[in-house]
Design an enzyme around this catalytic site. Sequence first.
Site, PDB file in Angstrom:
ATOM      1  N   HIS A  19       0.850  -1.098   0.072  1.00  0.00           N
ATOM      2  CA  HIS A  19      -0.108   0.211  -0.104  1.00  0.00           C
ATOM      3  C   HIS A  19       0.753   1.229   0.029  1.00  0.00           C
ATOM      4  O   HIS A  19       2.098   0.996   0.016  1.00  0.00           O
ATOM      5  CB  HIS A  19      -0.963   0.161   1.186  1.00  0.00           C
ATOM      6  CG  HIS A  19      -0.398  -0.151   2.665  1.00  0.00           C
ATOM      7  ND1 HIS A  19       0.222   0.899   3.011  1.00  0.00           N
ATOM      8  CD2 HIS A  19      -0.679  -0.882   3.286  1.00  0.00           C
ATOM      9  CE1 HIS A  19       0.784   0.596   4.155  1.00  0.00           C
ATOM     10  NE2 HIS A  19       0.265  -0.762   4.615  1.00  0.00           N
ATOM     11  N   HIS A  22       4.055   1.472   2.336  1.00  0.00           N
ATOM     12  CA  HIS A  22       5.252   0.665   1.774  1.00  0.00           C
ATOM     13  C   HIS A  22       5.913   1.361   0.528  1.00  0.00           C
ATOM     14  O   HIS A  22       7.002   1.517   0.632  1.00  0.00           O
ATOM     15  CB  HIS A  22       4.517  -0.681   1.370  1.00  0.00           C
ATOM     16  CG  HIS A  22       4.042  -1.676   2.177  1.00  0.00           C
ATOM     17  ND1 HIS A  22       2.845  -1.815   2.102  1.00  0.00           N
ATOM     18  CD2 HIS A  22       4.378  -2.088   3.584  1.00  0.00           C
ATOM     19  CE1 HIS A  22       2.345  -2.917   3.185  1.00  0.00           C
ATOM     20  NE2 HIS A  22       3.291  -2.703   3.878  1.00  0.00           N
ATOM     21  N   CYS A 127      -0.699 -10.063  20.890  1.00  0.00           N
ATOM     22  CA  CYS A 127      -1.583  -9.958  19.632  1.00  0.00           C
ATOM     23  C   CYS A 127      -1.009 -10.463  18.395  1.00  0.00           C
ATOM     24  O   CYS A 127       0.135  -9.980  18.083  1.00  0.00           O
ATOM     25  CB  CYS A 127      -1.641  -8.371  19.736  1.00  0.00           C
ATOM     26  SG  CYS A 127      -2.711  -7.946  18.309  1.00  0.00           S
ATOM     27  N   CYS A 130      -0.078  -7.608  15.843  1.00  0.00           N
ATOM     28  CA  CYS A 130       1.098  -6.977  16.090  1.00  0.00           C
ATOM     29  C   CYS A 130       2.066  -7.906  15.852  1.00  0.00           C
ATOM     30  O   CYS A 130       3.414  -7.416  15.836  1.00  0.00           O
ATOM     31  CB  CYS A 130       1.308  -6.114  17.409  1.00  0.00           C
ATOM     32  SG  CYS A 130      -0.332  -5.116  17.776  1.00  0.00           S
ATOM     33  N   CYS A 144      -6.517  -4.760  21.864  1.00  0.00           N
ATOM     34  CA  CYS A 144      -5.454  -3.836  21.106  1.00  0.00           C
ATOM     35  C   CYS A 144      -5.889  -2.555  20.409  1.00  0.00           C
ATOM     36  O   CYS A 144      -6.819  -2.874  19.476  1.00  0.00           O
ATOM     37  CB  CYS A 144      -4.563  -5.015  20.056  1.00  0.00           C
ATOM     38  SG  CYS A 144      -3.596  -4.174  19.053  1.00  0.00           S
ATOM     39  N   HIS A 147      -5.536  -3.129  16.582  1.00  0.00           N
ATOM     40  CA  HIS A 147      -6.449  -4.315  15.794  1.00  0.00           C
ATOM     41  C   HIS A 147      -7.662  -4.234  16.296  1.00  0.00           C
ATOM     42  O   HIS A 147      -8.531  -5.316  15.732  1.00  0.00           O
ATOM     43  CB  HIS A 147      -5.554  -5.420  15.854  1.00  0.00           C
ATOM     44  CG  HIS A 147      -4.337  -5.335  15.262  1.00  0.00           C
ATOM     45  ND1 HIS A 147      -2.983  -5.132  15.641  1.00  0.00           N
ATOM     46  CD2 HIS A 147      -3.946  -5.395  13.785  1.00  0.00           C
ATOM     47  CE1 HIS A 147      -2.137  -4.925  14.895  1.00  0.00           C
ATOM     48  NE2 HIS A 147      -2.786  -5.169  13.699  1.00  0.00           N
ATOM     49  N   LYS A 293      -6.300   8.118   9.722  1.00  0.00           N
ATOM     50  CA  LYS A 293      -5.413   6.919   9.814  1.00  0.00           C
ATOM     51  C   LYS A 293      -5.726   6.088   8.534  1.00  0.00           C
ATOM     52  O   LYS A 293      -7.010   5.664   8.480  1.00  0.00           O
ATOM     53  CB  LYS A 293      -5.599   6.253  11.260  1.00  0.00           C
ATOM     54  CG  LYS A 293      -4.434   5.538  11.384  1.00  0.00           C
ATOM     55  CD  LYS A 293      -3.978   4.834  12.879  1.00  0.00           C
ATOM     56  CE  LYS A 293      -3.227   3.967  13.084  1.00  0.00           C
ATOM     57  NZ  LYS A 293      -3.341   3.060  14.067  1.00  0.00           N
ATOM     58  N   LYS A 296      -7.808  -0.783   7.070  1.00  0.00           N
ATOM     59  CA  LYS A 296      -8.687  -1.436   6.480  1.00  0.00           C
ATOM     60  C   LYS A 296     -10.173  -1.320   6.562  1.00  0.00           C
ATOM     61  O   LYS A 296     -10.749  -1.174   5.645  1.00  0.00           O
ATOM     62  CB  LYS A 296      -8.304  -3.193   6.402  1.00  0.00           C
ATOM     63  CG  LYS A 296      -7.524  -3.805   5.300  1.00  0.00           C
ATOM     64  CD  LYS A 296      -7.591  -5.333   5.718  1.00  0.00           C
ATOM     65  CE  LYS A 296      -6.777  -6.118   4.704  1.00  0.00           C
ATOM     66  NZ  LYS A 296      -6.196  -7.540   5.208  1.00  0.00           N
TER      67      LYS A 296
HETATM   68 ZN   LIG Z   1      -2.416  -5.346  17.703  1.00  0.00          ZN
END
Ligand SMILES: [Zn+2]
Length: 477
Positions: A19, A22, A127, A130, A144, A147, A293, A296
Amino acid sequence: MNKAFYITTPIYYATARPHLGHAFTTVTADVIARYHRQKKEKVFLLTGTDEHGAKVAACAAQEKVEPQAFVDTMAAEYQAIWKTLDIKYDNFIRTTLPEHIAAVQELLRRVEKSGDIYKADYEGLYCVGCEKFLTEKDLVEGKCPDHKTSPKPVKEKNYFFKLSRYTAEIAKKIKSGELEISPKERANEVLGILDAGLSDFSLSREKLSWGIPLELDTKQTVYVWVDALINYLSGIGFPDENYKKYWPADVQVIGAEISKFHAIFWPALLLSAGVALPKKLFVHGLFTVNGEKMSKSRGNIIDPRALIKRYGVDATRFLLLSQFSAERHGNVAADLFDKQYNDTLANGFGNLLARVTKMLSQYEVKPDASHIDPVIAASVKEKSDAYHAHLEKFQLFEALQTTIALCQRLNQYVEEKKPWAIKKAGDEKSLQQVLSTLATGTQTLFELLIPFMPTKSAEALKGLQDGQVIALFPRIT
Ligand SMILES: [Zn+2]
């Protein structure tokens, strides 16, 4: 031994397609690498994919394919997008390659020899998103924060690395500049973490088969972050002594979200293994896209392919790097890409080139670099010097600002001098000076843009040389 300028990107986790984030990091590294190649230095740019870990295994299971087949597809995706984006890397390291696995095992053998590995029970909240253990204070309402999932309680026997043995030494090296972390704000954050104290970390996992077996105890696999960090050595042939033709890295480009791993865990492992530390970490800021931010769940992940389709490769590279100073956190105003493309590329760089080449050909003037306006010559030199000073410090955004300013100055000079009026008045000597000044300035401008926009700059320079009129950046409507 003549050491190469060695620059790395992080290796990207093979669970998601490439994305904007990167692309931002990789184009940054590519521009720095190209700049150093231009200076006739030997350069080695390493990138790659991080292919082990629980998350990869889970993604593969979801797609009902073997993990290896899954990461093969992902690695190919990354290689394809980097080729399209004109990233000239010297090696693409994959952590499932046998040479990487051998390098990880050798480095850990050295760490063990230093007496820095011990076995203990581990209990914590893991997690998978992560790929790290979280503490209670990391959680938001038990989840988390990144996530939005509840981390899994994990209780297993692990092998630990004596991180605490090295934290004071790392802090000392950061403060002295021996391990330079740029910019200062990011260095201070790392020093803050070191100051607060760190516990030893587990470098193996017990119940995860998709990883590199730990030689000490083959029922365990190497923690994916430890596995991944060692790519910077395996990618240049470690443990073969020839790796020292490249190592220590001159600069490792990373994003702020992974600075703890690179500025603390990585140097600690190297110190333990008796390997030199990288010279510098350049930590670019985090960014939002259109003020939000990227995630997804928000559905605002931008595929670099869509940008390339709309703007072309070089303009995409330019748009990515001209959004904010990488030394701070910033915003990518993707909703303004059309406007910025038209303002800066079509009406700025492109228009200047079209005007200058058109006048040179129409008025049949051969530019002569020895007859140029001293005021503009001084301005070109000043901006060019500023550009080089910025690039030496990896300030790509700031370097681009100087090229934009140079372009504006030259376009303004056209308005001031009105070469068409000089032509009409029949003052050939002045016309020669004004057009020579413009040709020389425009040539410098596109020379400075080569690392950022290699193809378009080459086209522009060729057009200038051949006296051909070129529409470099057609306007977008
Ligand atoms: Zn996480």
